[in-house]
Design a protein around this motif. Sequence first.
Motif, short mmCIF file in Angstrom:
data_model
loop_
_atom_site.label_atom_id
_atom_site.label_comp_id
_atom_site.label_asym_id
_atom_site.label_seq_id
_atom_site.Cartn_x
_atom_site.Cartn_y
_atom_site.Cartn_z
N LEU A 1 1.70 44.92 7.54
CA LEU A 1 2.65 45.72 6.76
C LEU A 1 2.36 47.21 6.92
O LEU A 1 3.29 48.02 7.09
CB LEU A 1 2.56 45.32 5.30
CG LEU A 1 3.50 46.05 4.33
CD1 LEU A 1 4.95 45.78 4.69
CD2 LEU A 1 3.22 45.62 2.89
N VAL A 2 1.10 47.58 6.88
CA VAL A 2 0.72 48.99 7.04
C VAL A 2 1.10 49.48 8.44
O VAL A 2 1.65 50.58 8.61
CB VAL A 2 -0.78 49.19 6.79
CG1 VAL A 2 -1.19 50.64 7.08
CG2 VAL A 2 -1.14 48.81 5.36
N LEU A 3 0.83 48.65 9.46
CA LEU A 3 1.16 49.05 10.83
C LEU A 3 2.67 49.18 11.01
O LEU A 3 3.14 50.12 11.67
CB LEU A 3 0.59 48.02 11.82
CG LEU A 3 -0.92 48.07 12.03
CD1 LEU A 3 -1.39 46.87 12.85
CD2 LEU A 3 -1.32 49.37 12.73
N ALA A 4 3.42 48.27 10.41
CA ALA A 4 4.88 48.34 10.53
C ALA A 4 5.43 49.57 9.81
O ALA A 4 6.32 50.26 10.32
CB ALA A 4 5.51 47.07 9.95
N ALA A 5 4.86 49.86 8.64
CA ALA A 5 5.34 51.00 7.85
C ALA A 5 5.07 52.32 8.55
O ALA A 5 5.81 53.30 8.35
CB ALA A 5 4.67 51.00 6.48
#
Length: 295
Positions: free
Chosen positions: A108-112
């Motif tokens: 999620l952090v990488l996608a955000a």
Amino acid sequence: MSTPSTTRLWIEGARPRTLPAAVAPVLAGTGAAVYADGFVGWKALLALGLSLSLQIGVNYANDYSDGIRGTDADRVGPLRLVGSGLVSPGKVKAAALGFLALGALFGLVLAATTSWWLLLVGAAAILAAWTYTGGPNPYGYRALGEVSVFVFFGLVAVMGTTFVQTENITRASVAAAIGVGALACAILVANNLRDIPTDTESGKRTLAVVLGDRGSRRFYVVLVQVALIAAVVCAALTTWWALLALVAAPLAIRAVRVIGSGATGRELIPVLRDSGLLELVYAVGLTAGLVIGSF
């Protein structure tokens, strides 16, 4: 204080022979990012956390699902938690879901911070991790395990690691993904080759069961050859320093010799060890070469 069952739970999740499949693609993908002058350290670390979480989650998920189905009852390889009755199925399932959730958080952090469409890739990876041996119709029992490993611990993991840092898919990352993915598949082929008798008896239709003993041995050799060729292609497309991946060749030769000798059962356990080490050394050599070549 930890109980023996809790200690064994942690050991099973972080099996040394499987962790190279999580570390190697992130190394190779980061090497490709460095060569493209796009290295982002904290994203590389997040990618490593994601890969490790998914691999450990898969280990627990497979232990749980195979255990409750009874396919680990006469296992030749290392002791499994649920199949042996050492740890309750509920605890193993909770561990699996916990690590998959942790992987989702890293993703999620990488996608955000990169691109939201990566959430779709992450969701597919988590679904594939659980349904490999879990659910009503596990694809690992339908001879599709190697396909999933190649896609998610090869193509997606390597190129994804490069993409989150550079926001591009580079030629180096594609070649590296094919090489690393082939070696990740080789680990699974060796594992399933060892388990052909028990998997056949329990109705677990792996690719090794479909190909048979001789076909599985040939497939293992082909996968190793593909990885070595991919390193040469990567070097031709980028820098000849990438040929440092071939420092893993002696490990490849040793593993192939044992496979070719007709070894069965527990005699194949050293091949699993060497296959995991082969993938890791291959990735380290390739990464070092790409980093050196970037200068």
